[in-house]
Scaffold this active site. Structure first.
Site, PDB file in Angstrom:
ATOM      1  N   GLU A 246       0.824  -1.208   0.000  1.00  0.00           N
ATOM      2  CA  GLU A 246       0.000   0.000   0.000  1.00  0.00           C
ATOM      3  C   GLU A 246       0.860   1.261   0.000  1.00  0.00           C
ATOM      4  OE1 GLU A 246      -2.274  -3.391   1.711  1.00  0.00           O
ATOM      5  OE2 GLU A 246      -0.295  -2.530   2.079  1.00  0.00           O
TER       6      GLU A 246
ATOM      7  N   PRO B  78      11.515 -13.174  -1.417  1.00  0.00           N
ATOM      8  CA  PRO B  78      10.368 -13.315  -0.528  1.00  0.00           C
ATOM      9  C   PRO B  78       9.724 -11.968  -0.232  1.00  0.00           C
ATOM     10  CG  PRO B  78      12.278 -14.529   0.298  1.00  0.00           C
ATOM     11  CD  PRO B  78      12.759 -13.656  -0.808  1.00  0.00           C
ATOM     12  N   ARG B  79       8.416 -11.993  -0.012  1.00  0.00           N
ATOM     13  CA  ARG B  79       7.686 -10.739   0.211  1.00  0.00           C
ATOM     14  C   ARG B  79       8.041 -10.102   1.550  1.00  0.00           C
ATOM     15  NH1 ARG B  79       3.876  -7.498  -1.494  1.00  0.00           N
ATOM     16  NH2 ARG B  79       2.340  -6.575  -0.082  1.00  0.00           N
TER      17      ARG B  79
ATOM     18  N   GLY C 177      13.459  -2.523  -0.596  1.00  0.00           N
ATOM     19  CA  GLY C 177      13.441  -1.337  -1.445  1.00  0.00           C
ATOM     20  C   GLY C 177      14.144  -1.486  -2.774  1.00  0.00           C
ATOM     21  N   GLU C 178      14.412  -2.724  -3.210  1.00  0.00           N
ATOM     22  CA  GLU C 178      15.133  -2.920  -4.466  1.00  0.00           C
ATOM     23  C   GLU C 178      14.333  -3.729  -5.490  1.00  0.00           C
ATOM     24  OE1 GLU C 178      19.805  -2.500  -3.638  1.00  0.00           O
ATOM     25  OE2 GLU C 178      19.025  -4.501  -3.152  1.00  0.00           O
TER      26      GLU C 178
ATOM     27  N   ASN D   7       0.319  -7.630  -6.971  1.00  0.00           N
ATOM     28  CA  ASN D   7       0.126  -6.901  -8.219  1.00  0.00           C
ATOM     29  C   ASN D   7       1.286  -7.164  -9.190  1.00  0.00           C
ATOM     30  OD1 ASN D   7       1.897  -4.384  -8.855  1.00  0.00           O
ATOM     31  ND2 ASN D   7       1.640  -4.301  -6.630  1.00  0.00           N
ATOM     32  N   LEU D   8       0.935  -7.178 -10.481  1.00  0.00           N
ATOM     33  CA  LEU D   8       1.922  -7.449 -11.526  1.00  0.00           C
ATOM     34  C   LEU D   8       2.355  -6.168 -12.236  1.00  0.00           C
ATOM     35  CD1 LEU D   8      -0.217  -7.047 -13.970  1.00  0.00           C
ATOM     36  CD2 LEU D   8      -0.584  -9.491 -13.754  1.00  0.00           C
ATOM     37  N   ILE D   9       2.039  -5.031 -11.663  1.00  0.00           N
ATOM     38  CA  ILE D   9       2.204  -3.759 -12.353  1.00  0.00           C
ATOM     39  C   ILE D   9       3.669  -3.365 -12.478  1.00  0.00           C
ATOM     40  CG2 ILE D   9       1.640  -1.300 -12.239  1.00  0.00           C
ATOM     41  CD1 ILE D   9      -0.968  -2.260 -10.767  1.00  0.00           C
ATOM     42  N   GLU D  10       4.460  -3.560 -11.421  1.00  0.00           N
ATOM     43  CA  GLU D  10       5.862  -3.153 -11.473  1.00  0.00           C
ATOM     44  C   GLU D  10       6.607  -3.935 -12.548  1.00  0.00           C
ATOM     45  OE1 GLU D  10       7.178  -3.718  -7.478  1.00  0.00           O
ATOM     46  OE2 GLU D  10       6.473  -1.776  -6.801  1.00  0.00           O
TER      47      GLU D  10
END
Length: 423
Positions: free
Chosen positions: A60, A264-265, A311-312, A336-339
């Site tokens: 988010e 990993p997330r 952050g990478e 999300n697949l946007i990046e």
């Protein structure tokens, strides 16, 4: 019903605080700023206006970036208060906005009337903006009581969440009716939110599509790719607990020349995933072992590069040839697949994407993504793309075009917020 909800919060409060200390063993950030979670904050100056944006965690917070930057640009006399629920979300916000002197950060208190009321009286926001699925009944009630207009933006509601919400229909209806405006990602999301009585709903799309990959991150990705060499790279992004084992079990189905970039997330799981890899005696390197991307080399016998950094993500996407989006192999709803799309990477995604169903279906229809059912099938599809340069490049072009065609949600959302701020 909301009184019972509030009573439950007070009853479980000792357990909630104990949980912070338990989680703090792996992630020390959970033991920091605990008074903020109880409604106690350091003194702040009182500007003319303060816009409050709540972004619960990493996803988010990243999604909020274009909106926050637009608010800072369009309202130069306002400060931004960015609140979170997780240390990783707070760290992400600090990284994204470290040079912004008009932005402050805090944890959102637990959702009791007393704590939320104290929070609002302390910061005196002119507007509260909640992202995606953050519906907190007492937060909303206190905003209404203190005449703070509320906006739910980038809003989404899965069929599963709608079903759960129906079990608490009275409290959800009261909360939904407290919003001055709702900016939904899709028409389906808007229809579901309206079933709880939310009004003034507009379909704006996802602000995540307005994120621009930073040039610095893209350049770092190119350097990382040089460290890897000419080997094809399959990135498994934002994987969740249980998925890594499925991926490692299927690794033999991937071309032996290929490198698996595993990210990993949740950072508290980096060590756990490293242990899983080492237990299988698979040769691995960690991102943290690469001290100089300009000169380091990843040996050819390294099978897995573990992305154990925060952050990478854009750097990792820039370095890969094909990207799998985690949270979708198991019934976790996907990510999300946007990046990945924004960087022109072919996307593979699993069967469980109910949190991002519309965007995922649209990406597949646009030829930007391929649905796979198992980890073995993911490896097989990645190998096909590795061996077919033309198909892979065409899919990457379609992915980038798909992302670009979705731009504009931030401007549409800002148009909805403007009347609330002008009041």
């Amino acid at each position: 019903m909301r009184r019972l909800y509030s009573l439950i919060w007070w009853l479980i409060l000792p357990l909630a605080i104990a949980r912070l200390y338990i989680r703090g063993r792996k992630e020390p950030g959970y033991r920091q700023h605990i008074p903020e979670r109880l409604g106690f904050f350091p003194p702040v100056a009182s500007p003319k206006q303060r816009i409050w944006v709540h972004a619960v965690s990493v996803g988010e917070t990243r999604a909020a970036e274009p909106l926050v930057r637009a608010l800072l640009s369009r309202y130069p006399d306002c400060d931004i208060l960015l609140t979170h629920m997780t240390p990783t979300g707070r760290a992400t916000g600090r990284s994204l906005f470290e040079t912004e002197k008009r932005l402050m950060q805090a944890y959102l208190p637990y959702d009791t009337n007393w704590m939320m009321g104290r929070f609002i009286r302390h910061f005196q926001p002119s507007l509260c903006i909640l992202l995606e699925t953050e519906i907190w009944p007492n937060l909303i009630s206190q905003c209404v009581k203190h005449h703070v207009p509320l906006a739910l933006v980038n809003a989404r509601l899965s069929a599963r969440s709608l079903k759960k919400g129906k079990k608490l229909e009275s409290i959800m209806n009261e909360a939904a009716q407290g919003f001055s405006v709702v900016a939904a990602q899709t028409r389906t999301d808007a229809d579901r939110l309206s079933q709880f009585g939310a009004g003034n709903i507009a379909v704006t799309g996802s602000v995540k599509f307005d994120i621009t990959p930073p040039d610095e991150a893209v350049e770092k990705g190119k350097l990382l790719k040089k460290c890897i060499g000419n080997r094809p790279v399959l990135m498994c992004a934002s994987t969740r607990d249980g998925e890594e084992n499925l991926i490692l079990d299927a690794l033999d189905h991937l071309d032996k020349r290929a490198l698996l970039l595993l990210v990993p997330r949740h950072p508290q799981r980096f060590s756990e995933v490293a242990d899983q890899i080492q237990a299988r005696k698979i040769r691995m390197m960690k991102r943290s072992q690469l001290q100089n991307l300009s000169s380091d080399i990843i040996p050819d016998d390294v099978r897995i590069l573990l992305g154990n950094s925060m952050g990478e993500m854009f750097m990792y996407y820039a370095a890969c040839d094909v990207a799998f989006i985690g949270g979708s192999l198991l019934k976790l709803g996907g990510q999300n697949l946007i990046e990945a799309s924004a960087l022109g990477k072919p996307v593979l995604i699993g069967p469980h994407t109910f949190n991002f169903e519309a965007i995922t279906k649209d990406a597949i229809s646009a030829g930007a993504a391929i649905r796979i059912q198992t980890a073995s099938e993911m490896m097989t599809e990645a190998d096909k793309l590795f061996s077919q340069d033309t198909s892979r490049n065409e899919m990457g072009i379609k992915a980038q075009a798909f992302a670009q065609n979705q731009h504009g949600a931030t401007d549409r959302t800002m148009a909805l917020l403007a009347p609330l701020l002008e009041k």
